[in-house]
Write an enzyme that holds these catalytic residues in place. Structure first.
Site, mmCIF file in Angstrom:
data_model
loop_
_atom_site.group_PDB
_atom_site.id
_atom_site.type_symbol
_atom_site.label_atom_id
_atom_site.label_comp_id
_atom_site.label_asym_id
_atom_site.label_seq_id
_atom_site.Cartn_x
_atom_site.Cartn_y
_atom_site.Cartn_z
ATOM 1 N N LYS A 162 0.860 -1.184 0.061
ATOM 2 C CA LYS A 162 0.025 -0.048 -0.070
ATOM 3 C C LYS A 162 0.928 1.328 -0.099
ATOM 4 O O LYS A 162 0.554 2.370 -0.803
ATOM 5 C CB LYS A 162 -0.803 -0.230 1.233
ATOM 6 C CG LYS A 162 -1.918 -1.116 1.539
ATOM 7 C CD LYS A 162 -2.840 -1.152 2.531
ATOM 8 C CE LYS A 162 -2.089 -0.952 4.176
ATOM 9 N NZ LYS A 162 -1.446 -2.255 4.155
ATOM 10 N N ARG A 214 -10.164 0.972 7.759
ATOM 11 C CA ARG A 214 -9.756 -0.188 8.180
ATOM 12 C C ARG A 214 -10.754 -1.369 8.888
ATOM 13 O O ARG A 214 -10.464 -2.244 9.482
ATOM 14 C CB ARG A 214 -8.411 -0.122 9.002
ATOM 15 C CG ARG A 214 -7.257 -0.639 8.549
ATOM 16 C CD ARG A 214 -6.146 -0.119 9.415
ATOM 17 N NE ARG A 214 -5.149 -0.860 9.713
ATOM 18 C CZ ARG A 214 -3.973 -0.464 9.331
ATOM 19 N NH1 ARG A 214 -3.907 0.561 8.415
ATOM 20 N NH2 ARG A 214 -2.878 -1.342 9.203
ATOM 21 N N ARG A 241 11.890 -5.845 5.949
ATOM 22 C CA ARG A 241 11.858 -4.392 6.059
ATOM 23 C C ARG A 241 12.213 -4.223 7.549
ATOM 24 O O ARG A 241 13.202 -3.061 7.937
ATOM 25 C CB ARG A 241 10.300 -4.091 5.803
ATOM 26 C CG ARG A 241 10.283 -2.544 5.985
ATOM 27 C CD ARG A 241 8.838 -2.105 5.507
ATOM 28 N NE ARG A 241 7.853 -2.618 6.842
ATOM 29 C CZ ARG A 241 6.767 -2.362 6.779
ATOM 30 N NH1 ARG A 241 6.144 -1.421 5.803
ATOM 31 N NH2 ARG A 241 5.801 -2.857 7.539
ATOM 32 N N ARG A 248 10.448 -2.643 10.334
ATOM 33 C CA ARG A 248 9.839 -1.375 11.070
ATOM 34 C C ARG A 248 9.799 -1.847 12.519
ATOM 35 O O ARG A 248 9.732 -3.141 12.730
ATOM 36 C CB ARG A 248 8.631 -1.165 10.622
ATOM 37 C CG ARG A 248 8.186 0.477 10.908
ATOM 38 C CD ARG A 248 6.814 0.417 9.743
ATOM 39 N NE ARG A 248 5.856 -0.208 10.151
ATOM 40 C CZ ARG A 248 4.876 -0.067 9.257
ATOM 41 N NH1 ARG A 248 4.769 0.514 8.149
ATOM 42 N NH2 ARG A 248 3.717 -0.730 9.739
ATOM 43 N N ARG A 262 -1.100 -8.720 13.455
ATOM 44 C CA ARG A 262 -1.583 -7.682 12.475
ATOM 45 C C ARG A 262 -2.357 -8.494 11.248
ATOM 46 O O ARG A 262 -3.352 -7.926 10.758
ATOM 47 C CB ARG A 262 -0.465 -6.733 11.782
ATOM 48 C CG ARG A 262 0.033 -5.867 12.541
ATOM 49 C CD ARG A 262 1.390 -5.332 12.404
ATOM 50 N NE ARG A 262 1.571 -4.758 11.121
ATOM 51 C CZ ARG A 262 2.911 -4.776 10.538
ATOM 52 N NH1 ARG A 262 4.021 -5.272 11.125
ATOM 53 N NH2 ARG A 262 3.213 -4.348 9.671
HETATM 54 P P1 AP5 Z 1 4.639 -1.463 1.986
HETATM 55 O O1 AP5 Z 1 4.608 -0.769 0.708
HETATM 56 O O2 AP5 Z 1 5.499 -0.715 3.138
HETATM 57 O O3 AP5 Z 1 3.463 -2.444 2.460
HETATM 58 P P2 AP5 Z 1 2.213 -1.661 3.180
HETATM 59 O O4 AP5 Z 1 0.910 -2.401 2.467
HETATM 60 O O5 AP5 Z 1 2.262 -0.245 3.468
HETATM 61 O O6 AP5 Z 1 2.599 -2.339 4.631
HETATM 62 P P3 AP5 Z 1 2.448 -1.773 6.108
HETATM 63 O O7 AP5 Z 1 3.209 -2.902 7.046
HETATM 64 O O8 AP5 Z 1 2.743 -0.330 6.284
HETATM 65 O O9 AP5 Z 1 0.966 -2.020 6.548
HETATM 66 P P4 AP5 Z 1 0.180 -1.956 7.942
HETATM 67 O O10 AP5 Z 1 -1.165 -1.936 7.366
HETATM 68 O O11 AP5 Z 1 0.591 -3.163 8.738
HETATM 69 O O12 AP5 Z 1 0.737 -0.742 8.270
HETATM 70 P P5 AP5 Z 1 0.314 0.821 8.730
HETATM 71 O O13 AP5 Z 1 1.530 1.718 8.753
HETATM 72 O O14 AP5 Z 1 -0.873 1.055 7.842
HETATM 73 O O15 AP5 Z 1 5.695 -2.755 1.869
HETATM 74 C C1 AP5 Z 1 6.063 -3.739 2.602
HETATM 75 C C2 AP5 Z 1 7.686 -4.195 2.096
HETATM 76 O O16 AP5 Z 1 7.375 -4.975 1.189
HETATM 77 C C3 AP5 Z 1 8.516 -2.936 1.866
HETATM 78 O O17 AP5 Z 1 9.834 -3.477 2.397
HETATM 79 C C4 AP5 Z 1 8.552 -2.817 0.460
HETATM 80 O O18 AP5 Z 1 9.741 -2.358 -0.124
HETATM 81 C C5 AP5 Z 1 8.266 -4.469 -0.096
HETATM 82 N N1 AP5 Z 1 7.401 -4.640 -1.367
HETATM 83 C C6 AP5 Z 1 6.389 -3.732 -1.532
HETATM 84 N N2 AP5 Z 1 5.735 -4.321 -2.925
HETATM 85 C C7 AP5 Z 1 6.577 -5.112 -3.207
HETATM 86 C C8 AP5 Z 1 6.696 -5.878 -4.681
HETATM 87 N N3 AP5 Z 1 5.704 -5.790 -5.437
HETATM 88 N N4 AP5 Z 1 7.582 -7.037 -4.308
HETATM 89 C C9 AP5 Z 1 8.417 -7.008 -3.457
HETATM 90 N N5 AP5 Z 1 8.348 -6.222 -2.292
HETATM 91 C C10 AP5 Z 1 7.687 -5.384 -2.191
HETATM 92 O O19 AP5 Z 1 -0.374 0.686 9.958
HETATM 93 C C11 AP5 Z 1 0.416 0.327 11.061
HETATM 94 C C12 AP5 Z 1 -0.285 0.334 12.514
HETATM 95 O O20 AP5 Z 1 -0.969 1.877 12.810
HETATM 96 C C13 AP5 Z 1 -1.465 -0.512 12.644
HETATM 97 O O21 AP5 Z 1 -1.013 -1.744 13.277
HETATM 98 C C14 AP5 Z 1 -2.502 0.184 13.616
HETATM 99 O O22 AP5 Z 1 -2.011 0.114 15.065
HETATM 100 C C15 AP5 Z 1 -2.112 1.830 13.271
HETATM 101 N N6 AP5 Z 1 -2.973 2.152 12.248
HETATM 102 C C16 AP5 Z 1 -2.947 2.624 10.973
HETATM 103 N N7 AP5 Z 1 -3.914 3.194 10.380
HETATM 104 C C17 AP5 Z 1 -4.930 2.877 11.258
HETATM 105 C C18 AP5 Z 1 -6.373 2.885 10.961
HETATM 106 N N8 AP5 Z 1 -7.035 3.645 9.979
HETATM 107 N N9 AP5 Z 1 -7.112 2.435 12.138
HETATM 108 C C19 AP5 Z 1 -6.571 2.165 13.248
HETATM 109 N N10 AP5 Z 1 -5.325 1.975 13.352
HETATM 110 C C20 AP5 Z 1 -4.499 2.365 12.442
HETATM 111 MG MG MG Z 2 2.504 1.230 4.930
#
Ligand code: AP5
Ligand code: MG
Length: 192
Positions: free
Chosen positions: A14, A89, A137, A139, A150
Site C-alpha cells: 500500500k 480499516r 523490512r 519496522r 496484524r
Molecule cells: P509496504 O509498501 O510498506 O506495504 P504496506 O501495505 O504499506 O504495509 P504496512 O506494513 O505499512 O501495512 P500496515 O497496514 O501493517 O501498516 P500501517 O502503517 O498502515 O511494503 C512492505 C515491504 O514490502 C517493503 O519493504 C516494500 O519495499 C516491499 N514491497 C512492496 N511491494 C513489493 C513488491 N511488489 N515486491 C516485493 N517487495 C515489495 O499501520 C501500522 C499500525 O498503525 C497499525 O497496526 C495500527 O496500529 C495503526 N493504524 C494505522 N492506520 C490505522 C487505522 N486506519 N485505524 C486504526 N489503526 C491504524
Molecule cells: Mg504502509
C-alpha cells in the site's frame, strides 16, 4: 478530483504504491500509519495513546483516528484529491468515509461536471510473501509475533471491507504479488 483508497493486508505494498501514484497523480499520499508514527516519535498526546496499540499490532481506536483523518483531509493540499493508505480499516471507518468524506467532496466537485473519480483497490498477496517482506523490512512492528497478529486483525476487521465495497461495485482487485513496477502499471490502468 482523484480519490484512491488502498485496502490490503500489512506488507501488500500500500505504502510503496501510494507513494508512486502520488507522484504521478500529484495528489497527497495520506497514510494513517505514517501520521501515527510521526505522533509517536514526537510524543504528542495522540502518539502516547496510540503507541501501545501499534506495537501490539492492534487497530488504534476509531475515536482517535477519525478526527486525525478529518483534520488531514481538510488541509488545502487535499482539496484536489488524495490517496488514502491504511484507511478505512474497519466497517465504522468505511461508514465514516461514505458519510463524511465522499459526500463532502461530491459537494465540492459538484461544479466540476463529474470530474470526480474514486478508485478503491485491494492489493492481494499471499500470507507467506507478506511475512517474508515485512521481516525483511524490519519496522518496529515488523517482528514475527506482531506481524502474525496484524494479519489476524486484518482478517477480522479489515477484510470484511472487501465484501462491503464489492457489494457496492466499487472494488478493484489487483495482484500485489508482482514486481513493484508491474503492480504500478496494473494500478495505472485501473485508475486511468
Ligand atoms: P509496504 O509498501 O510498506 O506495504 P504496506 O501495505 O504499506 O504495509 P504496512 O506494513 O505499512 O501495512 P500496515 O497496514 O501493517 O501498516 P500501517 O502503517 O498502515 O511494503 C512492505 C515491504 O514490502 C517493503 O519493504 C516494500 O519495499 C516491499 N514491497 C512492496 N511491494 C513489493 C513488491 N511488489 N515486491 C516485493 N517487495 C515489495 O499501520 C501500522 C499500525 O498503525 C497499525 O497496526 C495500527 O496500529 C495503526 N493504524 C494505522 N492506520 C490505522 C487505522 N486506519 N485505524 C486504526 N489503526 C491504524
Ligand atoms: Mg504502509
Amino acid at each position: 478530483m482523484v480519490q484512491v483508497i488502498f485496502l490490503g493486508p500489512p506488507g501488500s505494498g500500500k505504502g510503496t504504491q501510494a507513494a508512486r501514484l502520488s507522484n504521478v497523480l500529484q495528489v497527497p499520499h495520506i497514510s494513517t500509519g505514517d501520521i501515527l508514527r510521526t505522533h509517536v516519535s514526537q510524543e504528542t498526546d495522540l502518539g502516547k495513546q496510540a503507541k501501545a496499540y501499534m506495537n501490539r499490532g492492534d487497530l488504534v481506536p476509531d475515536q482517535l483516528i477519525l478526527d486525525m483523518v478529518q483534520d488531514r483531509l481538510s488541509q488545502p493540499d487535499a482539496e484536489g484529491g488524495w490517496i488514502l493508505d491504511g484507511f478505512p480499516r474497519n466497517v465504522a471507518q468505511a461508514t465514516f468515509v461514505e458519510k463524511e468524506v465522499l459526500q463532502n467532496s461530491e459537494h465540492h466537485a459538484s461544479g466540476m461536471e463529474g470530474n470526480s473519480a474514486l478508485s478503491i483497490i485491494n492489493l492481494d498477496v499471499p500470507d507467506e510473501i507478506l511475512i517474508e517482506r515485512l521481516l525483511a523490512r524490519g519496522r518496529t512492528d515488523d517482528n514475527e509475533q506482531t506481524i502474525r497478529y496484524r494479519l489476524q486483525v486484518y482478517r477480522e476487521q479489515t477484510a470484511p471491507l472487501i465484501q462491503f465495497y464489492t457489494e457496492r461495485n466499487q472494488l478493484s482487485q489487483i495482484n500485489g504479488n508482482l514486481s513493484m513496477d508491474d503492480v504500478t502499471s496494473e494500478l495505472t490502468k485501473v485508475i486511468a
